[in-house]
Design an enzyme around this catalytic site. Sequence first.
Site, PDB file in Angstrom:
ATOM      1  N   LYS A  38       0.836  -1.007  -0.028  1.00  0.00           N
ATOM      2  CA  LYS A  38       0.033  -0.079  -0.285  1.00  0.00           C
ATOM      3  C   LYS A  38       1.004   1.123   0.046  1.00  0.00           C
ATOM      4  CE  LYS A  38      -4.472  -1.575   1.904  1.00  0.00           C
ATOM      5  NZ  LYS A  38      -5.263  -1.530   3.217  1.00  0.00           N
ATOM      6  N   LYS A  48     -12.293 -12.282  -8.944  1.00  0.00           N
ATOM      7  CA  LYS A  48     -13.275 -12.298  -7.772  1.00  0.00           C
ATOM      8  C   LYS A  48     -14.138 -11.091  -7.747  1.00  0.00           C
ATOM      9  CE  LYS A  48     -11.992 -10.977  -3.744  1.00  0.00           C
ATOM     10  NZ  LYS A  48     -11.900 -10.646  -2.145  1.00  0.00           N
ATOM     11  N   LYS A  73     -15.263  -4.941  -4.662  1.00  0.00           N
ATOM     12  CA  LYS A  73     -15.842  -3.593  -4.594  1.00  0.00           C
ATOM     13  C   LYS A  73     -14.707  -2.626  -5.426  1.00  0.00           C
ATOM     14  CE  LYS A  73     -13.795  -2.338  -0.204  1.00  0.00           C
ATOM     15  NZ  LYS A  73     -13.778  -3.562   0.624  1.00  0.00           N
TER      16      LYS A  73
HETATM   17  P1  ADP Z   1     -13.765  -6.616  -1.629  1.00  0.00           P
HETATM   18  O1  ADP Z   1     -12.820  -7.729  -2.060  1.00  0.00           O
HETATM   19  O2  ADP Z   1     -14.810  -6.167  -2.230  1.00  0.00           O
HETATM   20  O3  ADP Z   1     -12.679  -5.598  -1.269  1.00  0.00           O
HETATM   21  P2  ADP Z   1     -13.620  -7.108   1.296  1.00  0.00           P
HETATM   22  O4  ADP Z   1     -11.993  -7.453   1.135  1.00  0.00           O
HETATM   23  O5  ADP Z   1     -13.899  -5.686   2.110  1.00  0.00           O
HETATM   24  O6  ADP Z   1     -14.224  -6.915  -0.161  1.00  0.00           O
HETATM   25  O7  ADP Z   1     -14.016  -8.312   1.712  1.00  0.00           O
HETATM   26  C1  ADP Z   1     -15.212  -8.403   2.918  1.00  0.00           C
HETATM   27  C2  ADP Z   1     -15.702  -9.782   3.270  1.00  0.00           C
HETATM   28  O8  ADP Z   1     -16.045 -10.196   2.043  1.00  0.00           O
HETATM   29  C3  ADP Z   1     -14.468 -10.776   3.333  1.00  0.00           C
HETATM   30  O9  ADP Z   1     -14.697 -11.614   4.502  1.00  0.00           O
HETATM   31  C4  ADP Z   1     -14.154 -11.459   2.200  1.00  0.00           C
HETATM   32  O10 ADP Z   1     -13.543 -12.704   2.253  1.00  0.00           O
HETATM   33  C5  ADP Z   1     -15.555 -11.438   1.687  1.00  0.00           C
HETATM   34  N1  ADP Z   1     -15.476 -11.631   0.069  1.00  0.00           N
HETATM   35  C6  ADP Z   1     -15.364 -10.360  -0.575  1.00  0.00           C
HETATM   36  N2  ADP Z   1     -15.552 -10.712  -1.881  1.00  0.00           N
HETATM   37  C7  ADP Z   1     -15.783 -12.042  -2.142  1.00  0.00           C
HETATM   38  C8  ADP Z   1     -16.113 -12.728  -3.179  1.00  0.00           C
HETATM   39  N3  ADP Z   1     -15.954 -12.492  -4.262  1.00  0.00           N
HETATM   40  N4  ADP Z   1     -16.520 -14.185  -2.868  1.00  0.00           N
HETATM   41  C9  ADP Z   1     -16.682 -14.433  -1.704  1.00  0.00           C
HETATM   42  N5  ADP Z   1     -16.316 -13.707  -0.520  1.00  0.00           N
HETATM   43  C10 ADP Z   1     -15.705 -12.406  -0.761  1.00  0.00           C
HETATM   44 NA    NA Z   2     -10.264  -6.088  -0.502  1.00  0.00          NA
END
Ligand code: ADP
Ligand code: NA
Length: 330
Positions: free
Chosen positions: A114, A197, A200
């Site tokens: 980061k 995956k 966001k």
């Molecule tokens: P992002 O990947 O959108 O930034 P985060 O990292 O904030 O999401 O993840 C928040 C929670 O959601 C975590 O527990 C993460 O494992 C789960 N998560 C995020 N994206 C996925 C996905 N595509 N499939 C399954 N679980 C996910």
């Molecule tokens: Na993330």
Amino acid sequence: TARPVVFSGMQPSSDSLHLGNYLGALVNWVKLQDEVDPIYCVVDLHAITVSQDPAELRASTRRTAAQYLAAGVDPLRSTLFVQSHVPAHAELAWVLGTITGFGEASRMTQFKDKSAKQGADATTVGLFTYPVLMAADILLYGTDLVPVGDDQRQHLELTRDLAGRFNSRFGETFTVPEAYIPKESARIYDLQEPTAKMSKSAASDAGLIRLLDEPARTAKKIKSAVTDTERDIRYDPAAKPGISNLLDIYATITGTPIADLEAQYAGRGYGDLKKELADVVVGALEPIRTRTFELLDDPAELDRILAVGADKAAERAERTLATVYERVGF
Ligand code: ADP
Ligand code: NA
């Protein structure tokens, strides 16, 4: 209680949570409520380690908490609260920072990544000490288990090291937490780029199903999902990532085994699958969406729920902090 303590912290999400967050994380948190002593924290202190808009952060924190409640996090069975409401997090982080080696913290790969992206002048000391605050979050509650993805594994190792170090220097104080890997955990892919995956941080919104989107928009995104040029509905993530992702979403929401879905769709077209899946997804998300907006429309009730959660959390956290303060000589 005899139930293991599970701590899970999530950053306030600036927009709406997505289907990956829901099926990959939230559904498990809701299930865990019957098996463990869950502590679910919206980690707004962590969110300011990169620059934030104050009004936006305040709104995101509430919107995120509202979506957890709407998805089934039960404030009676869980301790759901906002990190900044419980001062002990910042207080314990200070103490833990004084037993963390500078070199040890410098080895955290997430900080290295980061800060390399941001440049030295834009990188804050808060971003550097982020993992120490995360250790405080976990250790305040006597946490036994922490659900962690790959990106947080090194931070959990640091937490374990700090707990062990404090215990051996000052006397048995902290539970040393373990990583928790849920038995079955769905991984949801982007509808437009089904090998990536759902996230966001995706470049385009079209592949992302958002919990707070209008049903028509959700249906449209599903009907426009990228698939392949074959015709058969078969589960094969390597050769048919798009169709396999749709089947996974279908199976996870309805609890139908993939093989049953394949049989159900034998000889039928992708259009049928997409149309019926759109109904399934909209049906699952609609009550969450409605409930989220109800909670956001009643700020006093949401505040009340979060205040009760903060009180529950603070009572436990302050007990740990009092012991820590006594042990270090305050
Ligand atoms: P992002 O990947 O959108 O930034 P985060 O990292 O904030 O999401 O993840 C928040 C929670 O959601 C975590 O527990 C993460 O494992 C789960 N998560 C995020 N994206 C996925 C996905 N595509 N499939 C399954 N679980 C996910
Ligand atoms: Na993330």
